[in-house]
Scaffold this motif. Structure first.
Motif, PDB file in Angstrom:
ATOM      1  N   GLU A 100      -0.141   7.159 -54.009  1.00 24.37           N
ATOM      2  CA  GLU A 100       1.075   7.092 -53.208  1.00 24.37           C
ATOM      3  C   GLU A 100       1.108   8.183 -52.148  1.00 24.37           C
ATOM      4  N   GLU A 101       0.650   9.369 -52.495  1.00 19.43           N
ATOM      5  CA  GLU A 101       0.621  10.459 -51.522  1.00 19.43           C
ATOM      6  C   GLU A 101      -0.410  10.178 -50.425  1.00 19.43           C
ATOM      7  N   ARG A 102      -1.543   9.586 -50.808  1.00 20.42           N
ATOM      8  CA  ARG A 102      -2.529   9.198 -49.789  1.00 20.42           C
ATOM      9  C   ARG A 102      -1.945   8.137 -48.861  1.00 20.42           C
ATOM     10  N   GLU A 103      -1.216   7.204 -49.442  1.00 18.55           N
ATOM     11  CA  GLU A 103      -0.586   6.163 -48.625  1.00 18.55           C
ATOM     12  C   GLU A 103       0.467   6.758 -47.695  1.00 18.55           C
ATOM     13  N   MET A 104       1.245   7.713 -48.204  1.00 11.95           N
ATOM     14  CA  MET A 104       2.271   8.356 -47.383  1.00 11.95           C
ATOM     15  C   MET A 104       1.643   9.045 -46.175  1.00 11.95           C
ATOM     16  N   ILE A 105       0.551   9.773 -46.396  1.00 14.82           N
ATOM     17  CA  ILE A 105      -0.138  10.445 -45.291  1.00 14.82           C
ATOM     18  C   ILE A 105      -0.641   9.416 -44.286  1.00 14.82           C
ATOM     19  N   GLY A 106      -1.141   8.299 -44.788  1.00 12.20           N
ATOM     20  CA  GLY A 106      -1.605   7.242 -43.895  1.00 12.20           C
ATOM     21  C   GLY A 106      -0.468   6.670 -43.049  1.00 12.20           C
ATOM     22  N   GLU A 109       0.442   9.138 -40.273  1.00  5.32           N
ATOM     23  CA  GLU A 109      -0.542   9.050 -39.196  1.00  5.32           C
ATOM     24  C   GLU A 109      -0.368   7.761 -38.401  1.00  5.32           C
ATOM     25  N   GLU A 110      -0.037   6.678 -39.101  1.00  4.67           N
ATOM     26  CA  GLU A 110       0.172   5.397 -38.426  1.00  4.67           C
ATOM     27  C   GLU A 110       1.348   5.456 -37.460  1.00  4.67           C
ATOM     28  N   VAL A 111       2.450   6.102 -37.883  1.00  8.99           N
ATOM     29  CA  VAL A 111       3.658   6.168 -37.051  1.00  8.99           C
ATOM     30  C   VAL A 111       3.501   7.165 -35.911  1.00  8.99           C
ATOM     31  N   PHE A 112       2.951   8.339 -36.212  1.00  8.50           N
ATOM     32  CA  PHE A 112       2.929   9.433 -35.228  1.00  8.50           C
ATOM     33  C   PHE A 112       1.571   9.613 -34.547  1.00  8.50           C
ATOM     34  N   GLY A 113       0.534   8.980 -35.045  1.00 11.02           N
ATOM     35  CA  GLY A 113      -0.785   9.149 -34.458  1.00 11.02           C
ATOM     36  C   GLY A 113      -1.537  10.324 -35.061  1.00 11.02           C
ATOM     37  N   GLU A 114      -2.834  10.417 -34.742  1.00  6.84           N
ATOM     38  CA  GLU A 114      -3.666  11.480 -35.306  1.00  6.84           C
ATOM     39  C   GLU A 114      -3.212  12.862 -34.851  1.00  6.84           C
ATOM     40  N   GLY A 115      -2.570  12.947 -33.678  1.00  6.89           N
ATOM     41  CA  GLY A 115      -2.152  14.240 -33.146  1.00  6.89           C
ATOM     42  C   GLY A 115      -1.042  14.892 -33.935  1.00  6.89           C
ATOM     43  N   VAL A 116      -0.442  14.147 -34.888  1.00  5.61           N
ATOM     44  CA  VAL A 116       0.668  14.715 -35.648  1.00  5.61           C
ATOM     45  C   VAL A 116       0.225  15.897 -36.500  1.00  5.61           C
ATOM     46  N   LEU A 148      -7.861  15.537 -50.340  1.00  4.52           N
ATOM     47  CA  LEU A 148      -6.820  16.520 -50.067  1.00  4.52           C
ATOM     48  C   LEU A 148      -7.370  17.664 -49.221  1.00  4.52           C
ATOM     49  N   GLN A 149      -8.588  18.084 -49.491  1.00  8.77           N
ATOM     50  CA  GLN A 149      -9.185  19.171 -48.714  1.00  8.77           C
ATOM     51  C   GLN A 149      -9.397  18.761 -47.258  1.00  8.77           C
ATOM     52  N   ARG A 150      -9.814  17.501 -47.031  1.00 10.56           N
ATOM     53  CA  ARG A 150      -9.977  17.021 -45.651  1.00 10.56           C
ATOM     54  C   ARG A 150      -8.630  16.972 -44.930  1.00 10.56           C
ATOM     55  N   PHE A 151      -7.596  16.593 -45.657  1.00  6.13           N
ATOM     56  CA  PHE A 151      -6.269  16.535 -45.058  1.00  6.13           C
ATOM     57  C   PHE A 151      -5.805  17.935 -44.650  1.00  6.13           C
ATOM     58  N   LEU A 152      -6.015  18.915 -45.518  1.00  4.96           N
ATOM     59  CA  LEU A 152      -5.628  20.288 -45.197  1.00  4.96           C
ATOM     60  C   LEU A 152      -6.412  20.811 -43.999  1.00  4.96           C
ATOM     61  N   THR A 153      -7.682  20.434 -43.899  1.00  7.16           N
ATOM     62  CA  THR A 153      -8.499  20.849 -42.751  1.00  7.16           C
ATOM     63  C   THR A 153      -7.947  20.241 -41.465  1.00  7.16           C
ATOM     64  N   THR A 195       6.665  15.105 -28.768  1.00  3.72           N
ATOM     65  CA  THR A 195       7.629  14.442 -27.899  1.00  3.72           C
ATOM     66  C   THR A 195       7.706  12.939 -28.158  1.00  3.72           C
ATOM     67  N   VAL A 196       8.723  12.339 -27.552  1.00  3.36           N
ATOM     68  CA  VAL A 196       8.872  10.874 -27.622  1.00  3.36           C
ATOM     69  C   VAL A 196       7.693  10.191 -26.929  1.00  3.36           C
ATOM     70  N   ALA A 197       7.182  10.814 -25.876  1.00  6.32           N
ATOM     71  CA  ALA A 197       6.021  10.247 -25.178  1.00  6.32           C
ATOM     72  C   ALA A 197       4.817  10.164 -26.113  1.00  6.32           C
ATOM     73  N   MET A 198       4.627  11.196 -26.933  1.00  9.78           N
ATOM     74  CA  MET A 198       3.547  11.157 -27.922  1.00  9.78           C
ATOM     75  C   MET A 198       3.777  10.036 -28.925  1.00  9.78           C
ATOM     76  N   LEU A 199       5.026   9.854 -29.311  1.00  8.74           N
ATOM     77  CA  LEU A 199       5.360   8.774 -30.244  1.00  8.74           C
ATOM     78  C   LEU A 199       5.070   7.412 -29.626  1.00  8.74           C
ATOM     79  N   ASP A 200       5.454   7.244 -28.349  1.00  4.74           N
ATOM     80  CA  ASP A 200       5.202   5.968 -27.668  1.00  4.74           C
ATOM     81  C   ASP A 200       3.698   5.716 -27.534  1.00  4.74           C
ATOM     82  N   GLU A 201       2.958   6.774 -27.250  1.00  2.00           N
ATOM     83  CA  GLU A 201       1.500   6.627 -27.146  1.00  2.00           C
ATOM     84  C   GLU A 201       0.906   6.214 -28.494  1.00  2.00           C
TER      85      GLU A 201
END
Length: 314
Positions: A100-106, A109-116, A148-153, A195-201
């Motif tokens: 569930e935690e892996r899914e939450m992180i996914g 990332e899906e909503v905010f993009g990799e830049g989050v 988890l270690q990759r996520f922290l990195t 920003t909202v622009a990042m969200l739209d992107e």
């Protein structure tokens, strides 16, 4: 850009992870709670140096709200935090890193993009469980899963532990550390906010990704359908060929080997030869068989009476 001395933090986590306890620990610092802005769990806390706005989003995987509602709330948290949050606090309870935690992180990332993740601080709660086992947070994470270690990195190694079971003075220290880490993150990002622009992107990239995935699925479906049609055509052709062979074999008698012709037709040939023989003509001649001991004499042949006997007329 974030205004100097002001900061905005959005807390994200699964249901029961301890987001509210983190807010309470922050309120226990030298910051002074001024208000709870609305029923959407948005808090404003201030001090002589800092004004902090905290938005607590609904917990993931609760019976209500569902995942889609959580996604909408994540999007709304950006639009109500203008010009945008300085950081996302991703709250995870210490223990096994679950699916569930892996899914939450996914989903994040899906909503905010990799830049989050450049704006993310990982907040581990239930630190008291490690203290009871005489294990530090660093030691626990060193033995954690590679995921988890990759996520922290990806988050730049920014993480902090919270013990929400101690007295308020102890809990306040954890809150102060989080505020200090948030200020450092502002400096690292040159006071740039999400920003909202990042969200739209991110939304546009996600839509393109979904469209590409849909196109691949449609192509795969067409390919499988064509393969199925091809298989059916080949099966029909095989059945037709087999039926044609059966019908051809049934209508055409098998050829007789040349070597077997004399044995099959021999008796008929012998009968015809006997019937056409000049030695056997019952209708025109008589045959007398004479045994060696027979007393009967053969009838005289033509001319014998004239030479061998005389005839007297009285």
């Amino acid at each position: 850009m974030s205004t100097t001395g002001k900061a905005s933090l959005i807390l994200i986590g699964r249901h029961g992870a301890g987001k509210t306890a983190v807010v309470e620990s922050i309120m226990g610092t030298s910051l002074k709670t001024t208000s709870k802005e609305s029923d959407d769990n948005i808090y404003s806390v201030t001090s002589s140096e800092t004004s902090l706005r905290i938005s607590e989003t609904p917990g993931f995987f609760a019976a209500n709200p569902d995942t889609d509602t959580c996604k909408l709330k994540l999007v709304e948290s950006i639009k109500t935090s203008l010009p945008g949050p300085d950081a996302f606090g991703l709250v995870i309870k210490i223990g096994r890193f679950t699916a569930e935690e892996r899914e939450m992180i996914g989903i994040v990332e899906e909503v905010f993009g990799e830049g989050v993740f450049r704006f993310t601080i990982v907040i581990f709660t239930k630190l008291d469980e490690l203290t009871y086992d005489d294990v530090t947070l660093d030691e626990f994470l060193q033995d954690s899963t590679p995921e988890l270690q990759r996520f922290l990195t990806a988050c730049g190694g920014r993480y902090i532990g919270f013990d929400n079971t101690g007295d308020w003075e102890t809990r306040a220290k954890y809150g102060e550390r989080l505020v200090s880490m948030l200020k450092d993150l502002q400096t690292q990002n040159s006071n740039m906010v999400y920003t909202v622009a990042m969200l739209d992107e991110a939304t546009g990239c996600q839509q393109k990704k979904e469209e590409e995935e849909k196109r691949k699925q449609e192509e795969e479906y067409r390919r499988e359908k064509e393969e199925m049609k091809k298989g059916v055509r080949e099966e029909i052709r095989r059945e037709f060929d087999a039926k044609l062979i059966r019908e051809t074999t049934k209508e055409t008698p098998p050829a007789i080997p040349t070597d077997d012709v004399p044995s099959l037709l021999g008796p008929e040939i012998e009968k015809k030869e006997l019937e056409s023989s000049p030695l056997l003509d019952i209708s025109t001649s008589s045959t007398y068989a004479k045994t060696p001991n027979s007393d009967e004499e053969e009838p005289p042949t033509k001319g014998q009476g004239e030479t061998g006997s005389k005839c007297f007329i009285i």
